[in-house]
Design a protein around this motif. Structure first.
Motif, PDB file in Angstrom:
ATOM      1  N   ASP A  40     -16.437  13.762 -18.027  1.00 14.90           N
ATOM      2  CA  ASP A  40     -17.224  13.188 -16.929  1.00 14.90           C
ATOM      3  C   ASP A  40     -17.077  11.666 -16.850  1.00 14.90           C
ATOM      4  O   ASP A  40     -17.969  10.963 -16.428  1.00 14.90           O
ATOM      5  N   GLN A  74     -15.285   8.308 -15.317  1.00 19.47           N
ATOM      6  CA  GLN A  74     -14.588   7.832 -14.122  1.00 19.47           C
ATOM      7  C   GLN A  74     -13.639   6.686 -14.433  1.00 19.47           C
ATOM      8  O   GLN A  74     -12.692   6.455 -13.703  1.00 19.47           O
ATOM      9  N   LYS A  81     -18.918   6.049 -17.355  1.00 18.04           N
ATOM     10  CA  LYS A  81     -19.255   7.342 -16.748  1.00 18.04           C
ATOM     11  C   LYS A  81     -19.791   7.165 -15.330  1.00 18.04           C
ATOM     12  O   LYS A  81     -19.162   7.578 -14.370  1.00 18.04           O
ATOM     13  N   ASP A  82     -20.944   6.572 -15.174  1.00 19.16           N
ATOM     14  CA  ASP A  82     -21.561   6.422 -13.858  1.00 19.16           C
ATOM     15  C   ASP A  82     -20.927   5.295 -13.052  1.00 19.16           C
ATOM     16  O   ASP A  82     -20.790   5.394 -11.843  1.00 19.16           O
ATOM     17  N   ASP A  83     -20.581   4.208 -13.712  1.00 11.62           N
ATOM     18  CA  ASP A  83     -20.003   3.054 -13.036  1.00 11.62           C
ATOM     19  C   ASP A  83     -18.735   2.640 -13.776  1.00 11.62           C
ATOM     20  O   ASP A  83     -18.810   2.045 -14.850  1.00 11.62           O
ATOM     21  N   ARG A 109     -21.048  -0.180  -9.035  1.00  9.07           N
ATOM     22  CA  ARG A 109     -21.616   0.904  -8.229  1.00  9.07           C
ATOM     23  C   ARG A 109     -22.912   0.440  -7.574  1.00  9.07           C
ATOM     24  O   ARG A 109     -23.160   0.700  -6.396  1.00  9.07           O
TER      25      ARG A 109
END
Length: 174
Positions: A20, A22, A86-88, A132
């Motif tokens: 997961d 990015q 992961k998220d950003d 993000r």
């Protein structure tokens, strides 16, 4: 000495973390003191960024199993650590850039963000990309702009109507 089972477990853990992710960064952490490493890890932890140190052969194996990220062999030599966004995917670059300004370490070997490869010399360019949160704020701001324009137009019509009613009232009173 690390046993075969431990190596398998390390690779499995890395593959799970890569699933997961990015954005992935590989840095050379040679020369970092324990205090600097602790500080860097805490900066990453604050931003929700994973920082993993493993043997290059285990990193290569995990990357191969995952299949999403491919790094040239020359970027996986020496002392390597993985940084996983992961998220950003841009947040690790910003943390690395700030830490690098103070300590001149660690050295970026390479990065892959959304399929685009970057080499070690492009840390400043990566850190300059919007995060993000920055992009979300820009989107929300642009979504709100038309609405605020409409509100301004409606307020202008109401203001003009009120002015007209006031002028008519003054004329009739005179």
């Amino acid at each position: 000495m690390v046993t075969r089972e431990q190596k398998v477990q390390i690779v499995k853990e890395l593959v799970e973390k890569l699933a997961d992710t990015q954005g992935i960064y590989i840095v050379d952490y040679e020369g970092i003191t324990v205090e600097q490493a602790v500080e860097l890890r805490s900066l990453f932890r604050e931003k929700g960024i994973e920082y993993k140190v493993a043997k290059n052969t285990l990193i290569k194996r995990a990357l191969k199993e995952d299949g999403k990220f491919e790094f040239p062999d020359e970027q996986l030599k020496g002392m390597s650590a993985l940084i996983l966004g992961k998220d950003d995917p841009v947040a690790p670059a910003k943390v690395l850039q700030e830490f690098f300004k103070k300590n001149d370490l660690p050295k970026l070997k390479g990065a892959i963000i959304d399929g685009q490869k970057f080499d070690g010399s492009q840390l400043k360019a990566l850190a300059a990309l919007p995060t993000r949160d920055d992009m979300m704020a820009a989107i929300v701001g642009s979504l709100g702009a038309p609405a605020s324009g409409i509100v301004g137009s409606i307020n202008a019509v109401i203001r003009d109507l009120a002015y007209l009613v006031e002028e008519v009232h003054k004329e009739k009173a005179a």
